[in-house]
Every structure is written in structure tokens, then in C-alpha cells.
Design a protein around this motif. Structure first.
Motif, mmCIF file in Angstrom:
data_model
loop_
_atom_site.group_PDB
_atom_site.id
_atom_site.type_symbol
_atom_site.label_atom_id
_atom_site.label_comp_id
_atom_site.label_asym_id
_atom_site.label_seq_id
_atom_site.Cartn_x
_atom_site.Cartn_y
_atom_site.Cartn_z
ATOM 1 N N UNK A 276 40.406 30.772 18.435
ATOM 2 C CA UNK A 276 41.350 31.809 18.866
ATOM 3 C C UNK A 276 40.696 32.759 19.853
ATOM 4 N N UNK A 277 39.485 33.198 19.527
ATOM 5 C CA UNK A 277 38.710 34.054 20.428
ATOM 6 C C UNK A 277 37.296 33.490 20.495
ATOM 7 N N UNK A 278 36.911 33.008 21.661
ATOM 8 C CA UNK A 278 35.569 32.459 21.849
ATOM 9 C C UNK A 278 34.640 33.602 22.259
ATOM 10 N N UNK A 279 33.783 34.022 21.339
ATOM 11 C CA UNK A 279 32.926 35.184 21.579
ATOM 12 C C UNK A 279 31.923 34.946 22.698
ATOM 13 N N UNK A 280 31.612 33.697 23.003
ATOM 14 C CA UNK A 280 30.650 33.393 24.067
ATOM 15 C C UNK A 280 31.317 33.398 25.431
ATOM 16 N N UNK A 281 32.504 32.838 25.512
ATOM 17 C CA UNK A 281 33.164 32.655 26.804
ATOM 18 C C UNK A 281 33.888 33.904 27.285
ATOM 19 N N UNK A 282 34.438 34.693 26.360
ATOM 20 C CA UNK A 282 35.282 35.837 26.749
ATOM 21 C C UNK A 282 34.548 36.826 27.645
ATOM 22 N N UNK A 283 33.341 37.317 27.289
ATOM 23 C CA UNK A 283 32.683 38.290 28.184
ATOM 24 C C UNK A 283 32.314 37.702 29.537
ATOM 25 N N UNK A 284 31.999 36.404 29.565
ATOM 26 C CA UNK A 284 31.666 35.767 30.844
ATOM 27 C C UNK A 284 32.912 35.602 31.698
ATOM 28 N N UNK A 285 34.019 35.234 31.077
ATOM 29 C CA UNK A 285 35.264 35.058 31.827
ATOM 30 C C UNK A 285 35.788 36.379 32.363
ATOM 31 N N UNK A 286 35.550 37.469 31.648
ATOM 32 C CA UNK A 286 36.060 38.781 32.068
ATOM 33 C C UNK A 286 35.130 39.510 33.016
ATOM 34 N N UNK A 287 33.962 38.949 33.277
ATOM 35 C CA UNK A 287 33.021 39.594 34.186
ATOM 36 C C UNK A 287 33.548 39.526 35.621
#
Length: 430
Positions: A276-287
Motif C-alpha cells: 500500500x505504501x512502499x517506504x523505500x520508493x515513496x521518498x525517492x519518487x517525491x524528490x
């Protein structure tokens, strides 16, 4: 495993890099691909086998694995290779994607991963990184998932040569773009049918456009191209951040290293698609501006120019693709000119408003200053008149006082003279 399943959710996710539902889904999927259940009562459960493989991907050392799972080195190695064998069909299925709906079907690029090879074969695996590496070609979609992987190439090979072999040899089963579709590639690849490259000789990377506007339509196209192609950099970054073993590969045979690396990519896709929420990908995708961590170039090899194979360039570049790129650049230039004109109009309107406002302020200030000066002038004139009148009154008063004093003295003198004459007259008569 019993402690992990019955413990805190955060501790479980730190241990296996995914939530409990995703982990159980992964176990069921690997079981469908041939990972067997324990044959005896005290055998190693399937979930524990998968957890051992995940911990190896995280970069955990053998001593730590023995301490966590309470198994010997031989038992851990045996179950690791069982899972690794099942990962071959798993990777073939989960490294593919759905049929894209847009003309741009993804981004394509190469990356390097550390390799362990024998000394007799290590020469061809030494590239600009200064250590033995395997070169990999990967394609990703805009959801930060890999759609094609080809690993195991020599670290000294140029990316364009790897693409040439992958696309020309049918055994690699490369997903060629359909007519009208294309991949985004960087300037290291040729601009040809199905592969859209940026303009060479102009600023390209996102950090080069920071705090500086595009100077022409070519830089404007390169800026949009770099922003869209950054999905492959973000995918590489999320993948390498998730699995620590990629920075220090395990002591495996080279063929198993290739399977191991490809399996890590397939697991990245599985976790990202089912979480549901990928903690690894989310901050990289939002950068906003992301640069993937890459192995640094060795100084000795960084000065050596990469040799591009002659067959990699496409002298008969498709006219339609060239026209398409020019049309994109021209359209973006028109849109940019419209936006620039709108911005200039807004600035001129604001400047006119400020100028009129300043003129009104100056007029009001001048009027106020005139009133103050008039009031000051009249006040000063009035003060002067009052001062003069006061001085005249003071002078008159002083003159009257002086006159009064002088008159009294005169009367005394006359009185003295009159009295003296009278005394003399009386003396004569006498």
C-alpha cells in the motif's frame, strides 16, 4: 520467525523489508513456482527459507544469519540456493509489465553492480569503476518498476554495445517498441527508431538547469527529456537502497550472481506493486531532483574514453523520429514563448500599477509639502509680526520710562534754580 510473526509490525518490516501480508503473498507465489514445504515435522518452514533469502539480499553476514535463525552455515546455504533456483521463473514473470497506453513506454539505461570473478577472467570486468563489475541493461516504466533486465555483461563494455547485442540476439527476448512507440535513452545511446535521445551539445541533466532558464528550444527539450527519463534513475536508486547486498555481493558463482541480482529486481517489483505504501520508493519518487547513488569512477579509468562500437550508430536515422523530436521541441518552444509573453505582460502590468501608484504618492507628498511650507511661512510671518510688535511695545515702554525719569530730573533742576534766584533776590533786598 515465530518471534517476528508475533512481534511488532515495524520490527517485522525492518527484518524482511516488507509487511506481513506482502511477505505471506510472496511465500505463496514462490510455492506456486516450486518452492517446497518441509517434508518432516521439524524441517525448515517455507516462510523461514524465504526470510533467509531476504536477509542475504539485505547484506547480512553469515555469522549474523546463524545467530538469527539458529542454523548451521551448510543449512543456511542449502535453503538459500533452493530459493535462488525458484527465483529464475519468478524473475521471468515479475520483471515484465503491462501493455503501455502511451507512446513513451519507459526509460532505458545501464548500471553497474559489483562482481566477484576469478583472476583469469577479471580483466574484462574491470571498467571505469576500478573494480570488477557486471554491466546491466534495464528498462523501467513510470511506476518505478523494472520491465526488462539483462545482466552479466562485462564491466568494460559500453552501454550502447550491450544494447546492440540485447536487441539483435533473439535469445534475450528484448521487448522491442511497437510502431509509434519509443524508449527514452540518454546521450550515450544512438537516436534511432524506437529510442528517443536528447540533443547533444546542450545542457541536459536536471542539476544543470537549476536556477537557469532554457536558452533555446533544444535546452527546453533536453530539460523535459531529463525530467521524464529520471524515472530510470529513481528506479535504480530505490532498488539499490532496498538491498544492501548489491554493494558487497556474496561469494557465489558468477552465474548465481547474475540470478541473484535479477531476483532482487523482481522482488523490488513485487514489493512495490503489492504494498500500500512502499517506504523505500515513496521518498525517492517525491524528490524534486534525484540523483541515484552510483559507484564512483576510478581516476585511472575515468580518463579512458569509452569505445563505442561502429555498428551501434544508426547512420540512416529515421526521418519520422527526427521530425517528431523537432516537432516536440518546436511545440515546447511555442508554449514557452506564450508563457514568457504572459509573464512579461504580468510584469509590465505590475510595473505600470507601481508607477502610477508612485506618481500618486509623489503628488500627494508634494501637496502635503506645499501645505506645510505655506503654513510654516505664514506662521513665521505671524511670529515675526508678533515679535516686532512686542519689541515696539517694549521700546515704547522703555522710552516712556526714560522720559518720565528725565522729566523728574528736569523739574528738580528748575526748582533748584528758581529757589536759588529767590534766595539771591532776598539777599539783595536785604
Amino acid at each position: 520467525m515465530y518471534e517476528l510473526f508475533n512481534g511488532h509490525q515495524g520490527r517485522f518490516e525492518d527484518a524482511v523489508s516488507m509487511s506481513k501480508p506482502v511477505f505471506l503473498m510472496l511465500c505463496d507465489t514462490l510455492h506456486s513456482f516450486g518452492l517446497t514445504l518441509p517434508q518432516r515435522e521439524h524441517g525448515v518452514p517455507l516462510e523461514e527459507k524465504v526470510a533467509i533469502f531476504i536477509c542475504v539480499l539485505q547484506g547480512m553476514k553469515m555469522k549474523d544469519l546463524q545467530e538469527r535463525f539458529q542454523h548451521s552455515k551448510e543449512t543456511l546455504s542449502q535453503h538459500f540456493h533452493k530459493v535462488l533456483k525458484v527465483m529464475i521463473p519468478f524473475t521471468a514473470v515479475h520483471s515484465r509489465s503491462f501493455t503501455p497506453e502511451h507512446d513513451c513506454i519507459g526509460a532505458l539505461d545501464g548500471t553497474h553492480v559489483m562482481a566477484r570473478v576469478s583472476e583469469e577472467y577479471a580483466t574484462s570486468y574491470y571498467g571505469r569503476k576500478g573494480v570488477p563489475t557486471q554491466n546491466m541493461l534495464a528498462v523501467c516504466d513510470f511506476d518505478l518498476c523494472f520491465t526488462f533486465v539483462s545482466a552479466g555483461w562485462d564491466g568494460s563494455m559500453h552501454d550502447s554495445r550491450v544494447l546492440h547485442y540485447v536487441t539483435t540476439e533473439p535469445k534475450h527476448r528484448f521487448p522491442h517498441p511497437a510502431p509509434g512507440k519509443y524508449y527514452l535513452v540518454d546521450s550515450g545511446y544512438s537516436n534511432k527508431t524506437g529510442y528517443l535521445a536528447p540533443y547533444k551539445g546542450y545542457r541536459y541533466h536536471q542539476n544543470a538547469h537549476r536556477n537557469r532558464r532554457p536558452q533555446n528550444e533544444f535546452e527546453l527539450f533536453n530539460k523535459a527529456h531529463s525530467s521524464l527519463r529520471s524515472c530510470i534513475e529513481r528506479t535504480f536508486g530505490a532498488w539499490k537502497s532496498r538491498w544492501g547486498a548489491l554493494r558487497n555481493i556474496q561469494k557465489l558463482s558468477f552465474s548465481n550472481q547474475v540470478i541473484f541480482v535479477c531476483a532482487s529486481m523482481a522482488l523490488h517489483n513485487f514489493i512495490h506493486r503489492n504494498s500500500e505504501i512502499d517506504e523505500v520508493t515513496v521518498p525517492i519518487a517525491n524528490s524534486t531532483e534525484y540523483v541515484a547513488p552510483e559507484m564512483p569512477d576510478h581516476d585511472k579509468y575515468a580518463r579512458v574514453a569509452d569505445v563505442i562500437e561502429e555498428g551501434d550508430s544508426d547512420p540512416a536515422m529515421t526521418v519520422s523520429l527526427m521530425n517528431y523530436r523537432k516537432a516536440c521541441a518546436y511545440t515546447m518552444k511555442i508554449e514557452w514563448m506564450k508563457m514568457k509573453q504572459w509573464f512579461e505582460n504580468c510584469c509590465n502590468t505590475m510595473a505600470m500599477f507601481q508607477r502610477n501608484k508612485w506618481n500618486n504618492i509623489k503628488g500627494w507628498a508634494k501637496a502635503l509639502l506645499s501645505i506645510i511650507m505655506w503654513f510654516s511661512k505664514n506662521t513665521w510671518t505671524r511670529m515675526k509680526e508678533i515679535f516686532i510688535i512686542d519689541r515696539m511695545v517694549a521700546i515704547l515702554a522703555l522710552g516712556m520710562e526714560v522720559a518720565s525719569t528725565h522729566g523728574n530730573q528736569t523739574h528738580n533742576v528748575i526748582d533748584e534754580k528758581v529757589n536759588g534766584e529767590n534766595r539771591d533776590q532776598l539777599h539783595i533786598n536785604a
